[in-house]
Design a protein around this motif. Structure first.
Motif, PDB file in Angstrom:
ATOM      1  N   THR A   1     -21.279  35.876  22.455  1.00  0.00           N
ATOM      2  CA  THR A   1     -20.015  36.578  22.216  1.00  0.00           C
ATOM      3  C   THR A   1     -18.837  35.893  22.904  1.00  0.00           C
ATOM      4  O   THR A   1     -17.697  36.069  22.473  1.00  0.00           O
ATOM      5  N   MET A   2     -19.106  35.134  23.962  1.00  0.00           N
ATOM      6  CA  MET A   2     -17.986  34.446  24.637  1.00  0.00           C
ATOM      7  C   MET A   2     -17.486  33.299  23.773  1.00  0.00           C
ATOM      8  O   MET A   2     -16.317  33.244  23.384  1.00  0.00           O
ATOM      9  N   SER A   3     -18.343  32.362  23.450  1.00  0.00           N
ATOM     10  CA  SER A   3     -17.909  31.267  22.579  1.00  0.00           C
ATOM     11  C   SER A   3     -17.587  31.787  21.181  1.00  0.00           C
ATOM     12  O   SER A   3     -16.624  31.346  20.548  1.00  0.00           O
ATOM     13  N   GLY A   4     -18.372  32.742  20.680  1.00  0.00           N
ATOM     14  CA  GLY A   4     -18.134  33.274  19.342  1.00  0.00           C
ATOM     15  C   GLY A   4     -16.761  33.917  19.227  1.00  0.00           C
ATOM     16  O   GLY A   4     -16.025  33.694  18.258  1.00  0.00           O
ATOM     17  N   GLY A   5     -16.387  34.733  20.242  1.00  0.00           N
ATOM     18  CA  GLY A   5     -15.062  35.345  20.237  1.00  0.00           C
ATOM     19  C   GLY A   5     -13.969  34.313  20.406  1.00  0.00           C
ATOM     20  O   GLY A   5     -12.922  34.366  19.751  1.00  0.00           O
ATOM     21  N   ASN A   6     -14.213  33.365  21.303  1.00  0.00           N
ATOM     22  CA  ASN A   6     -13.220  32.321  21.572  1.00  0.00           C
ATOM     23  C   ASN A   6     -12.985  31.467  20.322  1.00  0.00           C
ATOM     24  O   ASN A   6     -11.838  31.185  19.947  1.00  0.00           O
ATOM     25  N   VAL A   7     -14.068  31.068  19.664  1.00  0.00           N
ATOM     26  CA  VAL A   7     -13.939  30.245  18.457  1.00  0.00           C
ATOM     27  C   VAL A   7     -13.201  31.010  17.354  1.00  0.00           C
ATOM     28  O   VAL A   7     -12.329  30.453  16.661  1.00  0.00           O
ATOM     29  N   THR A   8     -13.527  32.309  17.218  1.00  0.00           N
ATOM     30  CA  THR A   8     -12.872  33.094  16.170  1.00  0.00           C
ATOM     31  C   THR A   8     -11.386  33.275  16.475  1.00  0.00           C
ATOM     32  O   THR A   8     -10.535  33.192  15.573  1.00  0.00           O
TER      33      THR A   8
ATOM     34  N   TYR B   1     -17.312  43.155  29.816  1.00  0.00           N
ATOM     35  CA  TYR B   1     -15.944  42.632  29.952  1.00  0.00           C
ATOM     36  C   TYR B   1     -15.724  41.364  29.141  1.00  0.00           C
ATOM     37  O   TYR B   1     -14.731  41.234  28.415  1.00  0.00           O
ATOM     38  N   GLU B   2     -16.635  40.393  29.267  1.00  0.00           N
ATOM     39  CA  GLU B   2     -16.404  39.103  28.613  1.00  0.00           C
ATOM     40  C   GLU B   2     -16.294  39.264  27.096  1.00  0.00           C
ATOM     41  O   GLU B   2     -15.472  38.605  26.447  1.00  0.00           O
ATOM     42  N   THR B   3     -17.116  40.147  26.537  1.00  0.00           N
ATOM     43  CA  THR B   3     -17.062  40.373  25.096  1.00  0.00           C
ATOM     44  C   THR B   3     -15.756  41.065  24.720  1.00  0.00           C
ATOM     45  O   THR B   3     -15.119  40.729  23.705  1.00  0.00           O
TER      46      THR B   3
ATOM     47  N   PHE C   1      -4.551  23.845  21.847  1.00  0.00           N
ATOM     48  CA  PHE C   1      -4.807  25.272  22.079  1.00  0.00           C
ATOM     49  C   PHE C   1      -6.286  25.624  21.858  1.00  0.00           C
ATOM     50  O   PHE C   1      -6.621  26.774  21.576  1.00  0.00           O
ATOM     51  N   ALA C   2      -7.155  24.638  21.973  1.00  0.00           N
ATOM     52  CA  ALA C   2      -8.604  24.889  21.997  1.00  0.00           C
ATOM     53  C   ALA C   2      -8.992  25.109  23.457  1.00  0.00           C
ATOM     54  O   ALA C   2      -8.991  24.166  24.259  1.00  0.00           O
ATOM     55  N   GLU C   3      -9.323  26.341  23.814  1.00  0.00           N
ATOM     56  CA  GLU C   3      -9.522  26.699  25.227  1.00  0.00           C
ATOM     57  C   GLU C   3     -10.970  26.426  25.620  1.00  0.00           C
ATOM     58  O   GLU C   3     -11.844  27.299  25.515  1.00  0.00           O
ATOM     59  N   GLN C   4     -11.232  25.226  26.069  1.00  0.00           N
ATOM     60  CA  GLN C   4     -12.587  24.776  26.387  1.00  0.00           C
ATOM     61  C   GLN C   4     -12.546  23.697  27.455  1.00  0.00           C
ATOM     62  O   GLN C   4     -11.497  23.109  27.712  1.00  0.00           O
ATOM     63  N   ALA C   5     -13.680  23.449  28.069  1.00  0.00           N
ATOM     64  CA  ALA C   5     -13.857  22.308  28.973  1.00  0.00           C
ATOM     65  C   ALA C   5     -15.228  21.702  28.706  1.00  0.00           C
ATOM     66  O   ALA C   5     -16.221  22.430  28.620  1.00  0.00           O
ATOM     67  N   LYS C   6     -15.262  20.413  28.544  1.00  0.00           N
ATOM     68  CA  LYS C   6     -16.490  19.673  28.212  1.00  0.00           C
ATOM     69  C   LYS C   6     -17.140  20.181  26.916  1.00  0.00           C
ATOM     70  O   LYS C   6     -18.343  20.034  26.697  1.00  0.00           O
ATOM     71  N   GLY C   7     -16.360  20.831  26.073  1.00  0.00           N
ATOM     72  CA  GLY C   7     -16.880  21.301  24.796  1.00  0.00           C
ATOM     73  C   GLY C   7     -17.351  22.743  24.805  1.00  0.00           C
ATOM     74  O   GLY C   7     -17.673  23.273  23.747  1.00  0.00           O
ATOM     75  N   MET C   8     -17.387  23.393  25.978  1.00  0.00           N
ATOM     76  CA  MET C   8     -17.782  24.802  25.999  1.00  0.00           C
ATOM     77  C   MET C   8     -16.563  25.684  26.268  1.00  0.00           C
ATOM     78  O   MET C   8     -15.720  25.372  27.121  1.00  0.00           O
ATOM     79  N   GLU C   9     -16.476  26.774  25.524  1.00  0.00           N
ATOM     80  CA  GLU C   9     -15.306  27.627  25.529  1.00  0.00           C
ATOM     81  C   GLU C   9     -15.145  28.383  26.855  1.00  0.00           C
ATOM     82  O   GLU C   9     -16.126  28.726  27.518  1.00  0.00           O
ATOM     83  N   PHE C  10     -13.882  28.650  27.200  1.00  0.00           N
ATOM     84  CA  PHE C  10     -13.563  29.426  28.401  1.00  0.00           C
ATOM     85  C   PHE C  10     -14.235  30.794  28.351  1.00  0.00           C
ATOM     86  O   PHE C  10     -14.398  31.394  27.296  1.00  0.00           O
ATOM     87  N   SER C  11     -14.571  31.303  29.524  1.00  0.00           N
ATOM     88  CA  SER C  11     -14.890  32.716  29.673  1.00  0.00           C
ATOM     89  C   SER C  11     -13.585  33.517  29.535  1.00  0.00           C
ATOM     90  O   SER C  11     -12.533  32.960  29.229  1.00  0.00           O
ATOM     91  N   GLY C  12     -13.645  34.810  29.821  1.00  0.00           N
ATOM     92  CA  GLY C  12     -12.519  35.695  29.502  1.00  0.00           C
ATOM     93  C   GLY C  12     -11.424  35.782  30.539  1.00  0.00           C
ATOM     94  O   GLY C  12     -10.955  36.888  30.854  1.00  0.00           O
TER      95      GLY C  12
ATOM     96  N   HIS D   1     -14.166  48.718  17.109  1.00  0.00           N
ATOM     97  CA  HIS D   1     -14.156  47.408  16.459  1.00  0.00           C
ATOM     98  C   HIS D   1     -14.755  46.339  17.379  1.00  0.00           C
ATOM     99  O   HIS D   1     -15.500  45.461  16.920  1.00  0.00           O
ATOM    100  N   VAL D   2     -14.429  46.416  18.652  1.00  0.00           N
ATOM    101  CA  VAL D   2     -15.001  45.433  19.590  1.00  0.00           C
ATOM    102  C   VAL D   2     -16.512  45.625  19.697  1.00  0.00           C
ATOM    103  O   VAL D   2     -17.279  44.646  19.702  1.00  0.00           O
ATOM    104  N   ALA D   3     -16.948  46.883  19.770  1.00  0.00           N
ATOM    105  CA  ALA D   3     -18.391  47.141  19.849  1.00  0.00           C
ATOM    106  C   ALA D   3     -19.096  46.647  18.580  1.00  0.00           C
ATOM    107  O   ALA D   3     -20.189  46.066  18.648  1.00  0.00           O
ATOM    108  N   TYR D   4     -18.461  46.847  17.437  1.00  0.00           N
ATOM    109  CA  TYR D   4     -19.069  46.377  16.186  1.00  0.00           C
ATOM    110  C   TYR D   4     -19.118  44.841  16.162  1.00  0.00           C
ATOM    111  O   TYR D   4     -20.121  44.244  15.732  1.00  0.00           O
ATOM    112  N   ALA D   5     -18.052  44.195  16.617  1.00  0.00           N
ATOM    113  CA  ALA D   5     -18.044  42.723  16.705  1.00  0.00           C
ATOM    114  C   ALA D   5     -19.161  42.239  17.625  1.00  0.00           C
ATOM    115  O   ALA D   5     -19.832  41.232  17.354  1.00  0.00           O
ATOM    116  N   ASN D   6     -19.361  42.977  18.731  1.00  0.00           N
ATOM    117  CA  ASN D   6     -20.445  42.668  19.673  1.00  0.00           C
ATOM    118  C   ASN D   6     -21.796  42.741  18.961  1.00  0.00           C
ATOM    119  O   ASN D   6     -22.640  41.824  19.065  1.00  0.00           O
TER     120      ASN D   6
END
Length: 638
Positions: free
Chosen positions: A346-353, A314-316, A418-429, A331-336
């Protein structure tokens, strides 16, 4: 000592010195394992000014008390250090089979010190412990390397690896095991890479001493028989966590296009049903699990090689899929697969992208920054090129390799809003604009925004989505009970979805160890760890604590534009109300600093003395601290 391997292993990567010492039972009882062992050791031994990627940081690997015990899903393994992403305490855990293997080799904690002068991997075959050269593996992808090492060493070794992102110090690099299980959060893979430690390979063949083997066997058998016909079992076995995609869209909490909205047009194409129809090859399970929520999949995209991976979960799907505007499960599976092999969470990676895609949409970054490429919503080729830049820290990839907060601070132009993070770590999904308890969970979490610290979405529904009242005590309870599973090291899904109670997990600990332990003692242990890691964060980053518990402006004040939650927002006033309530219910002062009374209640008087010297100790609370911190509530399953 029952239930433990019996040995703490310390390895100096600079000199190659290997030291063994018995695991003290008092230490094991007080901290339980994994997250607890990590928190105590990091706090005591890492200097406060240590560079997270420098020689003074420690890199720790530790199973928990129930790992390898055949208690329900006792598969987990903890990794810990100081985080390069948040500059605070870090722990992250993974399932699979490596944790039990370490326990069967006889080890309860492996502490890796300093930095190796050249790439190495840690080889453990019961009592044989060696640092072996790894130049031949350096530069390989995580998944590719695991397959290679299985050939080199044998299928009976359990192996954890890092990819190029970890070697290059990307702030959200992860550790991979079992071809798709990750310790993904906090940048633990970057710290492993900073040690020039490419992999860990373990074979353990010893027994685990059990205090009451007939009792533990019957206890586990009864739980298996009770949970097999549970109504949640079949959908979890069929779809895994991906079944949550439809529910999250229907309830307006699914992140779409960098959390611009909470209902993703085209979500049906990346749903659990679509995963089962289009990419699923077979089901997978961790050690000691009969739920088998893992999905082994194949992504097929014209013009690209077929790729095999575990996932997407789910999170990915939420963050590499919805948040990046994708509508095709292949496409999502390939990104994974790309993230896994590069060694990116994949959580921070997807969020950052997704964040970078919005920057591109707004014209803040351009093709000139992207080596002539674009960064369009839903475009897998653009995704592939961009995450490659991040993993190599090439060009503007260097700027984004430290996460959304660091990137926004350099980009300016209001991007931090619009940077979705807290304390520098990105939100989960999960978007939180209709789920204020979840927003409070993210912003007060000790390691930064992570749903595993407190998942409060259905608690929000139960308590009322449009009110902040009553949320804080429940979040505190969840922040104690959910991370407790990371000390026991068993999967919390059995609690959340199959109604295996925390008390039943404590029963397993009693059968295993012979301790007269109770759930109340375990909850105090979890609260002790929470306060210790809070103190650690303040000592490294300064106070007051309140200045760190900050929410992104989008989550506070930007109304959701579409979908079931259209028009909703949390509001700054409501968030401040919850924060005040949270501190009061924790027994911290109004500035978010732990008080002496709370710390001494938890057996941490030395921490109180230390905070007092630094001017970080909370002021006494009029009327004293609450006798019970937190309010019990088991969130309903979806």
């Amino acid at each position: 000592m029952y239930g433990f391997g019996g040995t703490v292993l310390r390895i100096n990567l600079e000199t190659g010195e290997i030291r063994r010492s018995p695991t003290p039972e008092s230490f094991a009882r007080e901290w339980l394992g994994a997250r607890g062992f990590v928190a105590k050791t990091i706090y005591d031994e890492v200097p406060r000014n240590a560079d997270p990627l420098g020689p003074e940081n420690l890199f720790i690997v530790a199973p928990g008390v129930l790992t390898g015990s055949f208690a329900p899903c006792g598969s987990k393994l903890g990794f810990g250090c100081v985080s390069p992403l948040t500059n605070g305490h870090a722990d992250s855990n993974m399932g699979g089979h490596l944790g039990p293997e370490i326990k069967y080799a006889g080890y309860d904690m492996i502490v890796l010190e300093r930095i190796s002068p050249k790439p190495v991997y840690l080889f453990i075959d019961d009592d044989a412990v060696e640092l072996r050269p790894a130049e031949q593996y350096w530069g390989m992808g995580s998944l590719d390397l695991e397959a290679r090492m299985k050939k080199d060493l044998g299928e009976d070794f359990q192996i954890a690896t890092i990819g190029p992102a970890g070697e290059n110090g990307v702030g959200f690099a992860c550790i991979t095991h079992d071809f798709g299980r990750q310790a993904g959060r906090c940048g633990v893979g970057a710290v492993m890479g900073s040690k020039r430690l490419k992999a860990i390979a373990v074979r353990g063949t010893k027994s685990l001493a059990v205090h009451d083997l007939p009792g533990l066997t019957k206890h586990t058998y009864d739980i298996i028989q009770r949970t097999k016909p549970h109504p949640n079992m079949e959908p979890w076995q069929k779809y895994g966590t991906a079944l949550f995609v439809s529910w999250a869209n229907e309830h307006g909490c699914f992140p779409s296009r960098n959390f611009q909205t909470t209902y993703h047009e085209g979500w049906e194409g990346i749903s659990g049903e679509k995963l089962a129809e289009e990419v699923l090859v077979t089901h997978k399970a961790c050690f000691g699990c009969w739920m088998n929520c893992g999905k082994y999949s194949r992504a097929r995209i014209p013009g690209k090689p077929d790729t095999y991976l575990e996932g997407p979960e789910y999170e990915t799907i939420a963050l590499c899929g919805g948040s990046c505007g994708m509508t095709d499960i292949h496409h999502v599976a390939y990104a994974n697969y790309l993230c896994d092999n590069l060694g990116l969470d994949t959580m921070s990676g997807g969020n950052v992208t997704g964040f970078a895609m919005e920057c591109y949409e707004r014209g803040i970054i351009t093709k000139d920054d992207l080596e002539g490429h674009e960064l369009r919503w839903g475009n897998i080729d653009d995704f592939e090129h961009f995450v490659g830049m991040i993993a190599a820290r090439r060009g503007i990839g260097e700027l984004f390799s430290h996460g959304t907060r660091a990137a926004a601070q350099k980009l300016g132009r209001g991007t931090i809003e619009f940077a979705e993070q807290a304390k520098g770590m990105e939100f989960s999904g999960y978007d939180t604009r209709w789920y204020s308890a979840q927003l409070l969970s993210y912003c007060t979490a000790d390691i930064g925004a992570h749903h595993n610290r407190s998942w409060a979405i259905t608690a929000d529904i139960e308590l009322g989505q449009d009110t902040p009242v009553g949320k804080a005590p429940v979040v505190i309870y969840l922040q104690h009970i959910r991370p407790l599973f990371d000390t026991w090291c068993c999967c919390r899904l059995f609690w959340g979805e199959l109604d295996v109670t925390p008390e039943e997990h404590v029963d397993a600990v009693r059968h295993l160890t012979g301790w007269d332990i109770t759930i109340e003692e375990c909850m105090l242990t979890s609260e002790r760890i929470w306060n210790l890691t809070r103190a650690h964060y303040l000592e490294r980053n300064g106070g007051p604590g309140r200045k760190h518990d900050v929410a992104p402006l989008r989550q506070l004040e930007e109304r959701i534009p579409t979908g079931p939650a259209e028009g909703r927002k949390v509001g700054t006033e409501n968030f401040e109300y919850m924060l005040n309530d949270y501190y009061a219910n924790r027994g911290w002062d109004a500035e978010g600093n732990p008080t002496r009374e709370v710390l001494e209640t938890l057996g941490l008087p030395r921490i109180a003395d230390r905070l007092e010297k630094l001017g970080l100790l909370g002021k006494p609370i009029p009327g004293g601290i609450p006798k019970v911190r937190g309010q019990k509530l088991k969130p309903k399953a979806m």
